[in-house]
Design an enzyme around this catalytic site. Sequence first.
Site, PDB file in Angstrom:
ATOM      1  N   ASN A  74      40.138  41.810  36.825  1.00 56.50           N
ATOM      2  CA  ASN A  74      40.245  40.696  37.768  1.00 56.50           C
ATOM      3  C   ASN A  74      40.354  41.195  39.211  1.00 56.50           C
ATOM      4  O   ASN A  74      41.057  42.179  39.468  1.00 56.50           O
ATOM      5  CB  ASN A  74      41.491  39.867  37.441  1.00 56.50           C
ATOM      6  CG  ASN A  74      41.454  39.267  36.040  1.00 56.50           C
ATOM      7  OD1 ASN A  74      40.389  38.884  35.562  1.00 56.50           O
ATOM      8  ND2 ASN A  74      42.596  39.192  35.380  1.00 56.50           N
ATOM      9  N   HIS A  93      42.561  35.467  39.140  1.00 55.71           N
ATOM     10  CA  HIS A  93      43.661  35.773  38.220  1.00 55.71           C
ATOM     11  C   HIS A  93      44.219  37.186  38.357  1.00 55.71           C
ATOM     12  O   HIS A  93      44.846  37.711  37.443  1.00 55.71           O
ATOM     13  CB  HIS A  93      43.232  35.518  36.758  1.00 55.71           C
ATOM     14  CG  HIS A  93      44.373  35.061  35.889  1.00 55.71           C
ATOM     15  ND1 HIS A  93      45.368  35.910  35.457  1.00 55.71           N
ATOM     16  CD2 HIS A  93      44.688  33.835  35.415  1.00 55.71           C
ATOM     17  CE1 HIS A  93      46.230  35.222  34.728  1.00 55.71           C
ATOM     18  NE2 HIS A  93      45.851  33.961  34.699  1.00 55.71           N
ATOM     19  N   HIS A 101      42.918  47.426  37.728  1.00 57.76           N
ATOM     20  CA  HIS A 101      43.226  47.693  36.315  1.00 57.76           C
ATOM     21  C   HIS A 101      42.217  47.001  35.420  1.00 57.76           C
ATOM     22  O   HIS A 101      41.768  45.899  35.709  1.00 57.76           O
ATOM     23  CB  HIS A 101      44.657  47.260  35.975  1.00 57.76           C
ATOM     24  CG  HIS A 101      45.002  45.873  36.413  1.00 57.76           C
ATOM     25  ND1 HIS A 101      45.304  45.548  37.719  1.00 57.76           N
ATOM     26  CD2 HIS A 101      45.078  44.717  35.722  1.00 57.76           C
ATOM     27  CE1 HIS A 101      45.554  44.260  37.814  1.00 57.76           C
ATOM     28  NE2 HIS A 101      45.413  43.729  36.612  1.00 57.76           N
ATOM     29  N   PHE A 102      41.885  47.684  34.366  1.00 57.26           N
ATOM     30  CA  PHE A 102      40.979  47.144  33.354  1.00 57.26           C
ATOM     31  C   PHE A 102      41.806  46.828  32.109  1.00 57.26           C
ATOM     32  O   PHE A 102      42.535  47.678  31.619  1.00 57.26           O
ATOM     33  CB  PHE A 102      39.890  48.167  32.990  1.00 57.26           C
ATOM     34  CG  PHE A 102      38.871  48.379  34.078  1.00 57.26           C
ATOM     35  CD1 PHE A 102      39.204  49.051  35.251  1.00 57.26           C
ATOM     36  CD2 PHE A 102      37.582  47.916  33.927  1.00 57.26           C
ATOM     37  CE1 PHE A 102      38.267  49.246  36.251  1.00 57.26           C
ATOM     38  CE2 PHE A 102      36.631  48.114  34.928  1.00 57.26           C
ATOM     39  CZ  PHE A 102      36.972  48.776  36.093  1.00 57.26           C
ATOM     40  N   HIS A 103      41.680  45.596  31.639  1.00 50.04           N
ATOM     41  CA  HIS A 103      42.367  45.200  30.408  1.00 50.04           C
ATOM     42  C   HIS A 103      41.463  45.486  29.207  1.00 50.04           C
ATOM     43  O   HIS A 103      40.256  45.226  29.261  1.00 50.04           O
ATOM     44  CB  HIS A 103      42.616  43.684  30.399  1.00 50.04           C
ATOM     45  CG  HIS A 103      43.459  43.144  31.505  1.00 50.04           C
ATOM     46  ND1 HIS A 103      44.774  42.786  31.339  1.00 50.04           N
ATOM     47  CD2 HIS A 103      43.168  42.861  32.811  1.00 50.04           C
ATOM     48  CE1 HIS A 103      45.263  42.292  32.467  1.00 50.04           C
ATOM     49  NE2 HIS A 103      44.302  42.335  33.390  1.00 50.04           N
TER      50      HIS A 103
HETATM   51  P1  AMP Z   1      46.145  40.795  36.256  1.00 50.04           P
HETATM   52  O1  AMP Z   1      46.393  39.323  36.068  1.00 50.04           O
HETATM   53  O2  AMP Z   1      44.724  41.182  35.907  1.00 50.04           O
HETATM   54  O3  AMP Z   1      46.576  41.289  37.614  1.00 50.04           O
HETATM   55  O4  AMP Z   1      47.032  41.516  35.161  1.00 50.04           O
HETATM   56  C1  AMP Z   1      48.221  42.209  35.449  1.00 50.04           C
HETATM   57  C2  AMP Z   1      48.779  42.673  34.119  1.00 50.04           C
HETATM   58  O5  AMP Z   1      49.759  43.670  34.361  1.00 50.04           O
HETATM   59  C3  AMP Z   1      49.451  41.575  33.299  1.00 50.04           C
HETATM   60  O6  AMP Z   1      48.804  41.474  32.026  1.00 50.04           O
HETATM   61  C4  AMP Z   1      50.899  42.050  33.183  1.00 50.04           C
HETATM   62  O7  AMP Z   1      51.487  41.736  31.942  1.00 50.04           O
HETATM   63  C5  AMP Z   1      50.748  43.547  33.382  1.00 50.04           C
HETATM   64  N1  AMP Z   1      51.929  44.239  33.895  1.00 50.04           N
HETATM   65  C6  AMP Z   1      52.644  43.929  35.001  1.00 50.04           C
HETATM   66  N2  AMP Z   1      53.660  44.805  35.173  1.00 50.04           N
HETATM   67  C7  AMP Z   1      53.558  45.710  34.159  1.00 50.04           C
HETATM   68  C8  AMP Z   1      54.316  46.845  33.761  1.00 50.04           C
HETATM   69  N3  AMP Z   1      55.383  47.264  34.465  1.00 50.04           N
HETATM   70  N4  AMP Z   1      53.934  47.530  32.661  1.00 50.04           N
HETATM   71  C9  AMP Z   1      52.869  47.118  31.943  1.00 50.04           C
HETATM   72  N5  AMP Z   1      52.102  46.055  32.257  1.00 50.04           N
HETATM   73  C10 AMP Z   1      52.455  45.343  33.335  1.00 50.04           C
END
Ligand code: AMP
Length: 133
Positions: free
Chosen positions: A82, A88, A95-97
């Site tokens: 995103n 979102h 970051h890549f999910h």
């Molecule tokens: P986005 O909406 O693409 O910015 O996704 C951010 C993601 O980061 C979400 O799925 C969160 O659950 C995850 N996230 C935020 N803080 C942490 C953390 N400390 N460790 C692991 N995941 C995290």
Amino acid sequence: MAACIFCKIIKGEIPSMKIFESDKVFAFLDIGPLSKGHSLIIPKHHGAKLTEIPDEQLSEILPVAKRIAKALDCPDYNVLQNNGRIAHQVVDHVHFHVIPKPNETEGLGISWPTREANKDELAKLLDEIKAKF
Ligand code: AMP
Ligand code: ZN
């Protein structure tokens, strides 16, 4: 950048469930998973959006996503990245999910509001994009 939560994870200042690390990338479990195994892969280079990351810092991301997808052993999954709040993005470090889709209810839910494209508009748009590419 000093306040970036994912930079802190890379530096070990915040704990994470690390899956893999190299000189370019860091991969770990998402703490708010959409499904079991939901993972994140980040470049070590800080940048909020994909366009801010140098190409060489991106080269390992998809191979690592592929290795994670194989390790999760879920036949259906989404790879998502995103950029920007209305797209979102919550954490401003690229970051890549990798999100397993084990069934209809768990994993990523997507709204896909398509419309039929006008061929002339598409051709004009194609010219505009190619001119800037
Ligand atoms: P986005 O909406 O693409 O910015 O996704 C951010 C993601 O980061 C979400 O799925 C969160 O659950 C995850 N996230 C935020 N803080 C942490 C953390 N400390 N460790 C692991 N995941 C995290
Ligand atoms: Zn960062």
